[in-house]
Write an enzyme that holds these catalytic residues in place. Structure first.
Site, PDB file in Angstrom:
ATOM      1  N   CYS A 146       2.471  -5.194   6.778  1.00 28.43           N
ATOM      2  CA  CYS A 146       2.280  -4.984   5.343  1.00 28.43           C
ATOM      3  C   CYS A 146       3.533  -4.317   4.768  1.00 28.43           C
ATOM      4  O   CYS A 146       4.523  -4.130   5.466  1.00 28.43           O
ATOM      5  CB  CYS A 146       1.040  -4.131   5.086  1.00 28.43           C
ATOM      6  SG  CYS A 146      -0.505  -4.869   5.667  1.00 28.43           S
ATOM      7  N   HIS A 166       0.819  -1.212   0.000  1.00 31.85           N
ATOM      8  CA  HIS A 166       0.000   0.000   0.000  1.00 31.85           C
ATOM      9  C   HIS A 166       0.850   1.258   0.000  1.00 31.85           C
ATOM     10  O   HIS A 166       2.078   1.222   0.170  1.00 31.85           O
ATOM     11  CB  HIS A 166      -0.960  -0.002   1.195  1.00 31.85           C
ATOM     12  CG  HIS A 166      -0.316  -0.038   2.547  1.00 31.85           C
ATOM     13  ND1 HIS A 166       0.395   1.006   3.067  1.00 31.85           N
ATOM     14  CD2 HIS A 166      -0.297  -1.012   3.509  1.00 31.85           C
ATOM     15  CE1 HIS A 166       0.821   0.711   4.282  1.00 31.85           C
ATOM     16  NE2 HIS A 166       0.422  -0.515   4.568  1.00 31.85           N
TER      17      HIS A 166
END
Length: 223
Positions: free
Chosen positions: A155, A147
């Site tokens: 992440c 992201h």
């Protein structure tokens, strides 16, 4: 790109609800093409490509973009991973803040991410579930994303510009044509090492398979 630890959202990072993938393409596709197409042409790869692979290295926080041509995989560009948590070794359970290791697919394109744009990985994949069953583990976690932005837990945060490029590329060629290889280190020039004495026995075999997969992306082809 784990159970995602909740981080309070910064106002500038929030998106208007209801934005679609087509909306993102309308906003960014032309700009992304102007940035990326010359790199593909230089690598002698058609634009848009038919298949791409992202190779992410935990130790150096680098992500390489490769595209498939008639003569094999060609290096296109490197991206800096601005934030990731954890250490060497695969993700084993919800909340361990580990970035998974292995080969994954893009499961979902999220145009309404709190981190600008995001792409969800298919963790846990079949291999992860098989090893968990063998170990007697459950609650493996999920919601692993590549992201935008510069903060993350479990992440891979790559910044907004990079997120735009990879999101648009995945949307253009189809997310099924994007693979993601996450490795603890660059085994193309660094030796295999055991994670730790208390790691599951299968982890060393996983890293050997990752090292074998990395041979598709030779260092000599990086421009």
């Amino acid at each position: 790109m784990l159970g995602l630890l909740f981080i309070p959202l910064l106002p500038a990072m929030a998106q208007e609800p209801g934005r679609t993938v087509d909306d993102v393409l309308a906003l960014y596709a032309d700009k992304v093409q102007r940035r990326l197409q010359p790199r593909f042409l230089f690598a002698d790869v058609d634009w848009p490509p038919r298949q791409v692979s992202l190779v992410a290295f935990k130790d150096t926080r680098l992500m390489e973009l490769w595209a498939l041509s008639d003569s094999g995989w060609q290096h296109i560009k490197d991206y800096r991973v601005r934030a990731m948590s954890g250490r060497k070794g695969p993700k084993l359970k919800e909340g361990d803040r580990q970035v998974p290791e292995g080969e994954y697919r893009i499961e979902l394109l999220n145009p309404n991410s709190a981190y600008h744009l995001s792409m969800k990985l298919d963790y846990p994949n079949e291999f992860d579930r098989q090893q968990a069953q063998q170990d007697g583990r459950s609650n493996l976690g999920g919601d692993i994303f590549i992201h935008g932005g510069g903060v993350s837990s479990g992440c891979l945060a790559i910044g907004n510009t990079a997120a735009e490029e990879l999101f648009v590329l995945a949307a253009m060629i189809g997310q099924d044509n994007v693979s993601v290889l996450i490795t603890p280190r660059d085994y193309r020039f660094r030796p295999l090492q055991s994670v730790s004495p208390d790691a599951p026995a299968w982890v060393d075999d996983l890293h050997a398979k990752i090292a074998d997969r990395l041979r598709l992306f030779p260092l000599a082809d990086k421009r």
